[in-house]
Design a protein around this motif. Sequence first.
Motif, short mmCIF file in Angstrom:
data_model
loop_
_atom_site.label_atom_id
_atom_site.label_comp_id
_atom_site.label_asym_id
_atom_site.label_seq_id
_atom_site.Cartn_x
_atom_site.Cartn_y
_atom_site.Cartn_z
N HIS A 1 0.86 -1.18 0.00
CA HIS A 1 0.00 0.00 0.00
C HIS A 1 0.89 1.22 0.00
N ALA B 1 0.86 5.82 0.52
CA ALA B 1 0.10 6.91 1.13
C ALA B 1 0.41 8.22 0.44
N ARG C 1 -1.02 12.63 0.39
CA ARG C 1 -1.75 13.67 1.13
C ARG C 1 -2.09 14.78 0.15
N PHE D 1 -3.64 4.95 0.97
CA PHE D 1 -4.16 5.69 2.12
C PHE D 1 -4.08 7.16 1.73
N ASN E 1 4.45 9.12 -0.22
CA ASN E 1 5.37 9.27 0.92
C ASN E 1 5.86 7.95 1.49
N HIS E 2 5.21 6.84 1.15
CA HIS E 2 5.80 5.52 1.42
C HIS E 2 5.04 4.45 0.66
N GLN F 1 2.02 -2.83 12.15
CA GLN F 1 2.85 -2.01 11.26
C GLN F 1 4.05 -1.41 11.97
N PHE G 1 9.27 7.99 3.81
CA PHE G 1 9.76 6.97 4.73
C PHE G 1 9.41 5.58 4.21
N GLU H 1 7.77 1.60 5.32
CA GLU H 1 6.88 0.97 6.30
C GLU H 1 6.70 -0.49 5.90
N PHE I 1 -7.14 -0.12 7.29
CA PHE I 1 -6.13 0.52 8.12
C PHE I 1 -6.68 0.74 9.52
N ALA J 1 -2.24 4.55 12.33
CA ALA J 1 -1.91 5.56 11.32
C ALA J 1 -1.40 6.83 12.00
N ILE K 1 2.11 6.34 13.06
CA ILE K 1 3.04 6.40 11.92
C ILE K 1 3.27 7.87 11.52
N PHE K 2 2.19 8.61 11.40
CA PHE K 2 2.31 10.04 11.09
C PHE K 2 3.25 10.70 12.12
C1 OOG Z 1 -0.08 8.08 6.20
C2 OOG Z 1 0.24 7.43 7.52
C3 OOG Z 1 -0.65 6.23 7.81
C4 OOG Z 1 -0.77 3.68 7.52
O1 OOG Z 1 -0.36 2.68 6.91
O2 OOG Z 1 -1.56 3.60 8.46
C5 OOG Z 1 -0.26 4.99 7.09
C6 OOG Z 1 0.81 9.24 5.87
O3 OOG Z 1 1.85 9.42 6.51
O4 OOG Z 1 0.46 9.97 4.92
O5 OOG Z 1 0.46 4.97 6.16
#
Ligand code: OOG
Length: 448
Positions: A69, A71, A73, A128, A224-225, A265, A289, A291, A389, A394, A397-398
């Motif tokens: 997956h 992510a 924004r 996400f 972003n990941h 995670q 980053f 994950e 999720f 989440a 992680i943020f």
């Molecule tokens: C999303 C962070 C949340 C997850 O797997 O729950 C996330 C972000 O940093 O934009 O990636």
Amino acid sequence: MNQNWVTADSIREGFSQAMSAMYQQEVPQYGTLLKLVAQVNDEVLSQQPALRNRLASQDELARLNVERHGAIRVGSAGELNMLRRLFAVMGMFPVGYYDLSQAGVPVHSTAFRPVERAALKRNPFRLFTSLLRLELIESQPLRAQARQILAKRDIFTPQCQALLQTCEQQGGLDEAQAQSFIRELLETFRWHGQTTVDGETYRALAAQHRLIADVVCFPGCHINHLTPRTLDIDRVQALMPSYGITPKALIEGPPRRDVPLLLRQTSFKALEEPVRFHGGEQGAHTARFGEIEQRGVALTAKGRALYDGLLREAGQGEDNLSHQRRLSEVFSIFPHNEITLRQQGLAFFQYYLTENGRRHPERLAGLTDPQRAIDQGLLSASPMIYEDFLPVSAAGIFQSNLADGPRSITQGAASREQFEQALGAQVIDEIALYEELQQQSLAECLGK
Ligand code: OOG
Ligand code: NI
């Protein structure tokens, strides 16, 4: 429908491969992470033949190593709305509403993902997707400035927008169009080492919350990941340092279990990357980053309420070892085996006909209670994988990537309606989706 249209599944697959290739180029550590995860998955599969057989018999082995997956924004309703239409081309629909403002992160989110069983099996790629909530910025002038900057940008290439229109009008894309759609859409998620604003503006926005600078100051919404799926997250976390990767302190989500629950995670910290501000000044930005995740069984509303309560009760440990120990203790009252999870209605299951069941459909004909069919050896049940999720995870992680900066945002309340208005559609309820898939699999087995 024109037979020459490329299927949504195949466009999604092509897109997720292209995205992975781009991210490996952009963030070499992601490539290292993929190797580590593949190695650990191989080890687990050779040590646990029963698990391997189960995954193989359910046709789940193939998706394991492609699974990921990502992510992103975005900054405005218009951007979110466009993404919904673009992702629909790839068979990805908004599932779930996640409010992260409670945890001090000024966004709310959904996950775009396939919803049908066959599509999930083929390629479960999910994104996400978070929408920045500018109304949570405390400084009024900065809020207005951020709005203005966002209003000026267009994160989609003209060709991408034209292809979307073509697709919506003619009902699909042919092979050449699908290829250029993938190429053009990828541009939106590419990293730009150049901001659209000067250093002063960047710093002012970052001082409100680093996330705001990340969303507002760039010409696109960089991925972003990307997150590969592992079969043993504890092992990957332990091996990360020897691969030159520093994991975040805690593994998020439930503890290690015989029957893995929901989603666990962990991530490595965002990299500090050089950027050039508008006007030429040099600076640095941390956004991207890595994950990893381990997926377990989807829980019913009842199971989820139990999970949420126990997670709250366990709180946050100082280090991973004590955190996991505490979680295991608190979660000891959560049933440990598949039969109890199913009988107590805590988790969702996929039903399969056994060899015997296939040979004797007449014995199944009158049955409505799956347990009787299981007792008679006609049916078997296997945990349904959680495809979504977890808001607490989440937020963790943020925060592991963004929390060590200043923050001047007000804590908002969940605002699903506002989110759906921006999206231009309602988000699909994930629990209802699992319920439906479970019913469907049972009905197919019982020949209904
Ligand atoms: C999303 C962070 C949340 C997850 O797997 O729950 C996330 C972000 O940093 O934009 O990636
Ligand atoms: Ni993630």
